[in-house]
Design a protein around this motif. Structure first.
Motif, PDB file in Angstrom:
ATOM      1  N   ILE A 114       0.760  -0.501   0.335  1.00  0.00           N
ATOM      2  CA  ILE A 114      -0.250   0.232   0.125  1.00  0.00           C
ATOM      3  C   ILE A 114       0.947   0.716   0.137  1.00  0.00           C
ATOM      4  N   ALA A 115       1.752   1.659   0.734  1.00  0.00           N
ATOM      5  CA  ALA A 115       2.344   2.255   0.527  1.00  0.00           C
ATOM      6  C   ALA A 115       3.488   2.666  -0.204  1.00  0.00           C
ATOM      7  N   GLN A 116       3.948   1.179  -1.611  1.00  0.00           N
ATOM      8  CA  GLN A 116       4.672   1.648  -2.405  1.00  0.00           C
ATOM      9  C   GLN A 116       3.767   2.277  -2.918  1.00  0.00           C
ATOM     10  N   ASN A 117       2.900   1.899  -3.162  1.00  0.00           N
ATOM     11  CA  ASN A 117       1.919   2.421  -4.422  1.00  0.00           C
ATOM     12  C   ASN A 117       1.287   3.572  -4.652  1.00  0.00           C
ATOM     13  N   THR A 118       1.995   4.116  -4.511  1.00  0.00           N
ATOM     14  CA  THR A 118       2.131   5.902  -5.006  1.00  0.00           C
ATOM     15  C   THR A 118       2.423   6.635  -6.648  1.00  0.00           C
ATOM     16  N   ARG A 119       1.739   7.513  -7.070  1.00  0.00           N
ATOM     17  CA  ARG A 119       1.573   8.957  -7.977  1.00  0.00           C
ATOM     18  C   ARG A 119       3.296   8.337  -8.599  1.00  0.00           C
ATOM     19  N   LYS A 120       4.095   8.602  -7.058  1.00  0.00           N
ATOM     20  CA  LYS A 120       5.261   8.794  -7.611  1.00  0.00           C
ATOM     21  C   LYS A 120       6.123   7.784  -8.157  1.00  0.00           C
TER      22      LYS A 120
END
Length: 131
Positions: A114-120
């Motif tokens: 969850i933390a790794q799945n970002t727009r960045k």
């Protein structure tokens, strides 16, 4: 909303007991070890309410969640756990009990997938990315 890990990987279902999962689940440790002290205060309140109402900790935790969402997800490995899940639907917590459970809550940081799945990081290759 449907919360996953609604019993905090067993932390909201056991007093001071231990289990193979609590000892060996490194992902759960990643999620909960940083907030262990503040979480313990809430766990103690869950224990207190469970004892006062003569129900399981699971029933208290899920009855609270049912005041917030329609369907918390909880994994089970024993029939007794299924019974506690079913009983939680009929358990009503007072507004005071709900506030009592919530007042010490400290939000957890997102971890793992969850933390790794970002727009960045959207264009980066991740462990769950298939080619």
């Amino acid at each position: 909303m449907t919360p996953y890990s609604s019993l905090a990987s067993g932390r909201l279902a056991k007093k001071s007991e231990t289990s193979k999962r609590l000892e060996e689940d490194s992902y759960a440790k990643l999620k909960y070890d940083k907030t262990k002290e503040s979480d313990l205060k809430i766990i103690e309140r869950v224990i207190e309410l469970a004892e006062r109402k003569n129900v399981s900790m699971t029933e208290i935790a899920l009855a609270w969640q049912l005041t917030k969402v329609a369907s918390p997800i909880a994994g089970v490995t024993k029939k007794s756990q299924i019974d506690a899940l079913a009983k939680s639907v009929d358990l009503t917590l007072s507004e005071e009990e709900i506030v009592y459970l919530e007042e010490l809550y400290v939000p957890h940081s997102l971890v793992g997938v969850i933390a790794q799945n970002t727009r960045k990081t959207a264009n980066e290759v991740k462990v769950w990315t298939q080619k």
